[in-house]
Design a protein around this motif. Structure first.
Motif, PDB file in Angstrom:
ATOM      1  N   ARG A 139      58.969  61.523  10.907  1.00 60.03           N
ATOM      2  CA  ARG A 139      58.471  62.687  11.627  1.00 60.03           C
ATOM      3  C   ARG A 139      59.626  63.350  12.376  1.00 60.03           C
ATOM      4  O   ARG A 139      60.352  62.689  13.116  1.00 60.03           O
ATOM      5  N   PRO A 140      59.834  64.651  12.204  1.00 64.44           N
ATOM      6  CA  PRO A 140      60.963  65.305  12.890  1.00 64.44           C
ATOM      7  C   PRO A 140      60.743  65.340  14.391  1.00 64.44           C
ATOM      8  O   PRO A 140      59.617  65.331  14.889  1.00 64.44           O
ATOM      9  N   GLY A 141      61.830  65.394  15.102  1.00 65.22           N
ATOM     10  CA  GLY A 141      61.768  65.437  16.554  1.00 65.22           C
ATOM     11  C   GLY A 141      63.050  65.990  17.137  1.00 65.22           C
ATOM     12  O   GLY A 141      64.012  66.293  16.411  1.00 65.22           O
ATOM     13  N   LYS A 142      63.088  66.091  18.430  1.00 64.02           N
ATOM     14  CA  LYS A 142      64.266  66.614  19.103  1.00 64.02           C
ATOM     15  C   LYS A 142      64.310  66.060  20.525  1.00 64.02           C
ATOM     16  O   LYS A 142      63.293  65.615  21.071  1.00 64.02           O
ATOM     17  N   LEU A 143      65.493  66.084  21.103  1.00 62.35           N
ATOM     18  CA  LEU A 143      65.693  65.620  22.467  1.00 62.35           C
ATOM     19  C   LEU A 143      65.432  66.780  23.414  1.00 62.35           C
ATOM     20  O   LEU A 143      66.113  67.812  23.364  1.00 62.35           O
ATOM     21  N   THR A 144      64.434  66.615  24.256  1.00 61.03           N
ATOM     22  CA  THR A 144      64.047  67.681  25.174  1.00 61.03           C
ATOM     23  C   THR A 144      64.091  67.174  26.615  1.00 61.03           C
ATOM     24  O   THR A 144      64.283  65.975  26.866  1.00 61.03           O
ATOM     25  N   THR A 145      63.883  68.085  27.531  1.00 62.12           N
ATOM     26  CA  THR A 145      63.887  67.768  28.959  1.00 62.12           C
ATOM     27  C   THR A 145      62.476  67.909  29.498  1.00 62.12           C
ATOM     28  O   THR A 145      61.810  68.921  29.280  1.00 62.12           O
ATOM     29  N   GLY A 146      62.014  66.872  30.190  1.00 61.03           N
ATOM     30  CA  GLY A 146      60.673  66.855  30.727  1.00 61.03           C
ATOM     31  C   GLY A 146      60.540  67.699  31.981  1.00 61.03           C
ATOM     32  O   GLY A 146      61.502  68.324  32.458  1.00 61.03           O
ATOM     33  N   PRO A 147      59.352  67.716  32.574  1.00 62.65           N
ATOM     34  CA  PRO A 147      59.135  68.552  33.780  1.00 62.65           C
ATOM     35  C   PRO A 147      59.936  68.083  34.988  1.00 62.65           C
ATOM     36  O   PRO A 147      60.165  68.867  35.907  1.00 62.65           O
ATOM     37  N   PHE A 148      60.382  66.806  34.990  1.00 65.45           N
ATOM     38  CA  PHE A 148      61.178  66.296  36.105  1.00 65.45           C
ATOM     39  C   PHE A 148      62.675  66.329  35.813  1.00 65.45           C
ATOM     40  O   PHE A 148      63.459  65.726  36.548  1.00 65.45           O
ATOM     41  N   LEU A 150      64.233  64.978  33.207  1.00 60.88           N
ATOM     42  CA  LEU A 150      64.707  63.779  32.509  1.00 60.88           C
ATOM     43  C   LEU A 150      64.589  63.980  31.007  1.00 60.88           C
ATOM     44  O   LEU A 150      63.620  64.564  30.513  1.00 60.88           O
ATOM     45  N   LYS A 151      65.584  63.471  30.260  1.00 64.87           N
ATOM     46  CA  LYS A 151      65.614  63.615  28.818  1.00 64.87           C
ATOM     47  C   LYS A 151      64.664  62.614  28.156  1.00 64.87           C
ATOM     48  O   LYS A 151      64.528  61.474  28.592  1.00 64.87           O
ATOM     49  N   TYR A 152      64.012  63.062  27.087  1.00 66.09           N
ATOM     50  CA  TYR A 152      63.187  62.172  26.278  1.00 66.09           C
ATOM     51  C   TYR A 152      63.090  62.756  24.875  1.00 66.09           C
ATOM     52  O   TYR A 152      63.326  63.953  24.655  1.00 66.09           O
ATOM     53  N   TYR A 153      62.719  61.886  23.913  1.00 64.57           N
ATOM     54  CA  TYR A 153      62.639  62.296  22.501  1.00 64.57           C
ATOM     55  C   TYR A 153      61.218  62.743  22.193  1.00 64.57           C
ATOM     56  O   TYR A 153      60.270  61.970  22.327  1.00 64.57           O
ATOM     57  N   TYR A 154      61.078  63.976  21.781  1.00 68.64           N
ATOM     58  CA  TYR A 154      59.761  64.563  21.498  1.00 68.64           C
ATOM     59  C   TYR A 154      59.553  64.607  19.985  1.00 68.64           C
ATOM     60  O   TYR A 154      60.344  65.213  19.251  1.00 68.64           O
ATOM     61  N   LYS A 155      58.482  63.927  19.486  1.00 64.91           N
ATOM     62  CA  LYS A 155      58.138  63.945  18.072  1.00 64.91           C
ATOM     63  C   LYS A 155      57.210  65.121  17.792  1.00 64.91           C
ATOM     64  O   LYS A 155      56.162  65.265  18.421  1.00 64.91           O
ATOM     65  N   MET A 156      57.586  65.927  16.820  1.00 66.17           N
ATOM     66  CA  MET A 156      56.814  67.116  16.509  1.00 66.17           C
ATOM     67  C   MET A 156      55.552  66.759  15.720  1.00 66.17           C
ATOM     68  O   MET A 156      55.552  65.829  14.921  1.00 66.17           O
ATOM     69  N   VAL A 157      54.496  67.529  15.969  1.00 68.52           N
ATOM     70  CA  VAL A 157      53.196  67.325  15.327  1.00 68.52           C
ATOM     71  C   VAL A 157      52.682  68.683  14.857  1.00 68.52           C
ATOM     72  O   VAL A 157      52.867  69.700  15.540  1.00 68.52           O
ATOM     73  N   GLU A 158      52.040  68.691  13.693  1.00 64.75           N
ATOM     74  CA  GLU A 158      51.468  69.924  13.177  1.00 64.75           C
ATOM     75  C   GLU A 158      50.154  70.236  13.902  1.00 64.75           C
ATOM     76  O   GLU A 158      49.341  69.354  14.138  1.00 64.75           O
ATOM     77  N   HIS A 159      49.958  71.510  14.219  1.00 60.52           N
ATOM     78  CA  HIS A 159      48.745  71.970  14.888  1.00 60.52           C
ATOM     79  C   HIS A 159      48.195  73.175  14.137  1.00 60.52           C
ATOM     80  O   HIS A 159      48.950  73.972  13.554  1.00 60.52           O
ATOM     81  N   TYR A 176      60.998  71.314  30.996  1.00 60.26           N
ATOM     82  CA  TYR A 176      61.788  71.572  32.200  1.00 60.26           C
ATOM     83  C   TYR A 176      61.864  73.070  32.500  1.00 60.26           C
ATOM     84  O   TYR A 176      62.089  73.897  31.609  1.00 60.26           O
ATOM     85  N   LYS A 177      61.656  73.384  33.759  1.00 62.13           N
ATOM     86  CA  LYS A 177      61.848  74.740  34.265  1.00 62.13           C
ATOM     87  C   LYS A 177      62.692  74.649  35.528  1.00 62.13           C
ATOM     88  O   LYS A 177      62.436  73.802  36.384  1.00 62.13           O
ATOM     89  N   PRO A 178      63.729  75.454  35.641  1.00 57.98           N
ATOM     90  CA  PRO A 178      64.589  75.396  36.844  1.00 57.98           C
ATOM     91  C   PRO A 178      63.776  75.556  38.123  1.00 57.98           C
ATOM     92  O   PRO A 178      63.038  76.526  38.292  1.00 57.98           O
ATOM     93  N   ASP A 179      63.905  74.559  38.986  1.00 63.22           N
ATOM     94  CA  ASP A 179      63.148  74.578  40.237  1.00 63.22           C
ATOM     95  C   ASP A 179      63.975  73.871  41.302  1.00 63.22           C
ATOM     96  O   ASP A 179      64.721  72.915  41.017  1.00 63.22           O
ATOM     97  N   GLN A 180      63.832  74.301  42.531  1.00 66.36           N
ATOM     98  CA  GLN A 180      64.596  73.709  43.631  1.00 66.36           C
ATOM     99  C   GLN A 180      64.147  72.274  43.900  1.00 66.36           C
ATOM    100  O   GLN A 180      64.970  71.400  44.180  1.00 66.36           O
ATOM    101  N   ASP A 181      62.851  72.020  43.804  1.00 62.34           N
ATOM    102  CA  ASP A 181      62.348  70.667  44.028  1.00 62.34           C
ATOM    103  C   ASP A 181      62.846  69.705  42.942  1.00 62.34           C
ATOM    104  O   ASP A 181      63.209  68.560  43.230  1.00 62.34           O
ATOM    105  N   VAL A 182      62.860  70.175  41.704  1.00 60.50           N
ATOM    106  CA  VAL A 182      63.350  69.330  40.608  1.00 60.50           C
ATOM    107  C   VAL A 182      64.837  69.037  40.784  1.00 60.50           C
ATOM    108  O   VAL A 182      65.310  67.927  40.531  1.00 60.50           O
ATOM    109  N   SER A 183      65.596  70.004  41.249  1.00 58.87           N
ATOM    110  CA  SER A 183      67.030  69.803  41.478  1.00 58.87           C
ATOM    111  C   SER A 183      67.264  68.743  42.551  1.00 58.87           C
ATOM    112  O   SER A 183      68.144  67.881  42.408  1.00 58.87           O
ATOM    113  N   ARG A 184      66.499  68.787  43.638  1.00 61.85           N
ATOM    114  CA  ARG A 184      66.640  67.762  44.676  1.00 61.85           C
ATOM    115  C   ARG A 184      66.243  66.390  44.146  1.00 61.85           C
ATOM    116  O   ARG A 184      66.877  65.385  44.490  1.00 61.85           O
ATOM    117  N   PHE A 185      65.188  66.342  43.320  1.00 67.07           N
ATOM    118  CA  PHE A 185      64.784  65.065  42.733  1.00 67.07           C
ATOM    119  C   PHE A 185      65.882  64.491  41.844  1.00 67.07           C
ATOM    120  O   PHE A 185      66.176  63.288  41.901  1.00 67.07           O
TER     121      PHE A 185
END
Length: 248
Positions: A139-148, A150-159, A176-185
């Motif tokens: 199953r194809p996938g890619k390395l993405t950034t979560g909401p906090f 942090l990097k994780y491997y996301y497996k793609m799924v057909e929808h 991930y979305k640029p945020d001041q709280d996430v940067s402090r975390f």
């Protein structure tokens, strides 16, 4: 003469028909229906009830599973699955009866065997797809950034629904979305990882000095291989290192 020859042909054909019919009848006689067992299949053998230890073999290794055919691996998977269900049932029953479950390592052996079997099957599937299509077939996938952040491997799924219309997918997968709280975390999280790494290096450094003090004639090359992050020369220059002094 001609009639005798025709009669003999008819006789031979009737005999062959009877032979085939008898063979099919014999085959039908030896056919058996599938065995139907009761719910006791989910429990261990009664002779093991109340025992403190149950002897069992080791788990299946990958090199052993690679020698088996796909049919044998398919059968072995269901044998291991049935064994795992039985062991989990016995473990739950022992907990309900407030008794000790004998030889709990059997569950670990079965799970390790199933993991090795699945790895061998994936190896074969990957080799087959690489030979036929030039792709791994995974199953194809890619390395993405979560909401906090942090990097994780996301497996793609057909929808069936496009991404911008799929509300369930949008609620479940937040990226991930640029945020001041996430940067402090992330700043505090990286600081914590750095401090843990420093503490581990300090523990290894003091442990190496203790080993050299207790065993002054030990092999330094083996010590470097076991603790590659520790500077042996720096450890020898430390005030904690007592040199050739051996405590009495």
């Amino acid at each position: 003469m001609e009639s005798i020859f025709k009669f003999s042909k008819v006789f031979v054909s009737l005999n062959s028909f009877n032979i085939v019919r008898n063979k099919s009848a014999n085959l039908r006689c030896i056919c058996t229906s599938s065995i139907k067992n009761d719910l006791m299949e989910f429990f261990d053998d009664k002779k093991n009830w109340g025992q403190t230890e149950v002897k069992s073999g080791r788990s299946w290794r990958k090199e052993e599973l690679r020698l088996k055919s796909n049919t044998d691996l398919h059968k072995l998977w269901y044998v291991l699955l049935k064994e795992k269900n039985m062991l989990l049932t016995m473990e739950q029953e022992s907990n309900d009866q407030v008794r000790l479950f004998p030889s709990p390592e059997r569950i670990d052996k079965v799970e390790e065997s199933m993991e090795n079997l699945e790895a061998v099957v994936r190896e074969r599937n990957r080799a087959y797809h690489m030979l036929e299509t030039g792709q791994s077939g995974e199953r194809p996938g890619k390395l993405t950034t979560g909401p906090f952040g942090l990097k994780y491997y996301y497996k793609m799924v057909e929808h069936l629904i496009p991404k911008f219309m799929n509300k369930k997918w949008s609620e479940k997968h937040q990226f991930y979305k640029p945020d001041q709280d996430v940067s402090r975390f992330l700043l505090k999280y990286r600081e914590k990882l750095y401090l843990n790494k420093r503490r581990q290096q300090r523990r290894d450094f003091n442990h190496v000095i203790g080993l050299m003090n207790r065993f002054p004639n030990m092999d330094m090359q083996a010590l470097k291989e076991q603790y590659p992050n520790v500077d042996i020369d720096k450890a020898k220059k430390s005030r904690k290192y007592r040199g050739d002094y051996v405590p009495t």
